[in-house]
Design a protein around this motif. Structure first.
Motif, PDB file in Angstrom:
ATOM      1  N   ASP A 106      43.014  43.821  41.885  1.00  0.00           N
ATOM      2  CA  ASP A 106      43.876  44.975  42.180  1.00  0.00           C
ATOM      3  C   ASP A 106      43.063  46.265  42.282  1.00  0.00           C
ATOM      4  N   ASP A 107      42.106  46.440  41.355  1.00  0.00           N
ATOM      5  CA  ASP A 107      41.222  47.616  41.400  1.00  0.00           C
ATOM      6  C   ASP A 107      40.414  47.609  42.695  1.00  0.00           C
ATOM      7  N   GLU A 110      42.626  48.637  45.589  1.00  0.00           N
ATOM      8  CA  GLU A 110      42.968  50.054  45.410  1.00  0.00           C
ATOM      9  C   GLU A 110      41.770  50.938  45.773  1.00  0.00           C
ATOM     10  N   THR A 111      40.585  50.531  45.342  1.00  0.00           N
ATOM     11  CA  THR A 111      39.363  51.287  45.637  1.00  0.00           C
ATOM     12  C   THR A 111      39.116  51.334  47.141  1.00  0.00           C
ATOM     13  N   THR A 113      41.355  51.212  49.503  1.00  0.00           N
ATOM     14  CA  THR A 113      42.337  52.140  50.076  1.00  0.00           C
ATOM     15  C   THR A 113      41.898  53.585  49.879  1.00  0.00           C
ATOM     16  N   VAL A 114      41.529  53.937  48.661  1.00  0.00           N
ATOM     17  CA  VAL A 114      41.108  55.307  48.346  1.00  0.00           C
ATOM     18  C   VAL A 114      39.861  55.691  49.147  1.00  0.00           C
TER      19      VAL A 114
END
Length: 158
Positions: A106-107, A110-111, A113-114
């Motif tokens: 998940d991290d 998410e990373t 995407t950011v």
């Protein structure tokens, strides 16, 4: 120019390498190179590396796990780049696989995407195809998997 190289006893070299490994996790290749640079002979190198492993100063699994965590968390590298860097350091396939388990899925997403959004905001190119290419090149260079990169680009640039 003075090319004088100090010589080390086995004990001095071992102590020096203990602090070298204690300061930061190292892989066998780095330690081996350091000992060669110190002018140690192959049999002494083997002895010192053996002692470092026995005393847990040198541990490839620990090195690969902390390497993967650090490069992902600090440098925002993708798994491909981490795998390639570990392979260059002579890390086993088993330890590479173990290291990648340190990264939470998940991290990871998410990373991506950011990172993609931040980079996209910084690209001033107006042409959509060129924007896509610039973003793709950036993310692929950092070692993100191509299928994730292209899915993210499709999501961010219409």
């Amino acid at each position: 120019m003075n090319n004088y190289q100090p010589s080390y006893t086995l004990d001095e070299a071992r102590k020096k390498l203990e602090s070298y490994c204690a300061y930061q996790d190292r892989c066998h290749k780095e330690v081996n190179q350091k000992l060669k640079d110190m002018g140690m002979i192959p049999s002494a190198i083997d002895q010192i590396i053996y002692a470092l492993i026995q005393d847990n100063f040198l541990n490839e699994e620990r090195f690969s796990k902390s390497f993967a965590r650090g490069k992902f968390n600090i440098k925002k590298w993708g798994k491909n780049r981490i795998i390639n860097e570990l392979k260059q350091r002579g890390i086993s396939k088993y330890n590479i696989t173990t290291a990648l388990k340190e990264i939470d899925e998940d991290d990871y997403l998410e990373t991506l995407t950011v990172l993609a959004q931040k980079r996209l905001d910084a690209i001033s190119e107006k042409n959509i195809q060129k924007r896509r290419k610039k973003l793709a090149d950036y993310l692929l260079y950092r070692g993100w998997e191509s299928h994730l990169v292209y899915d993210k680009i499709t999501e961010l640039i219409q």
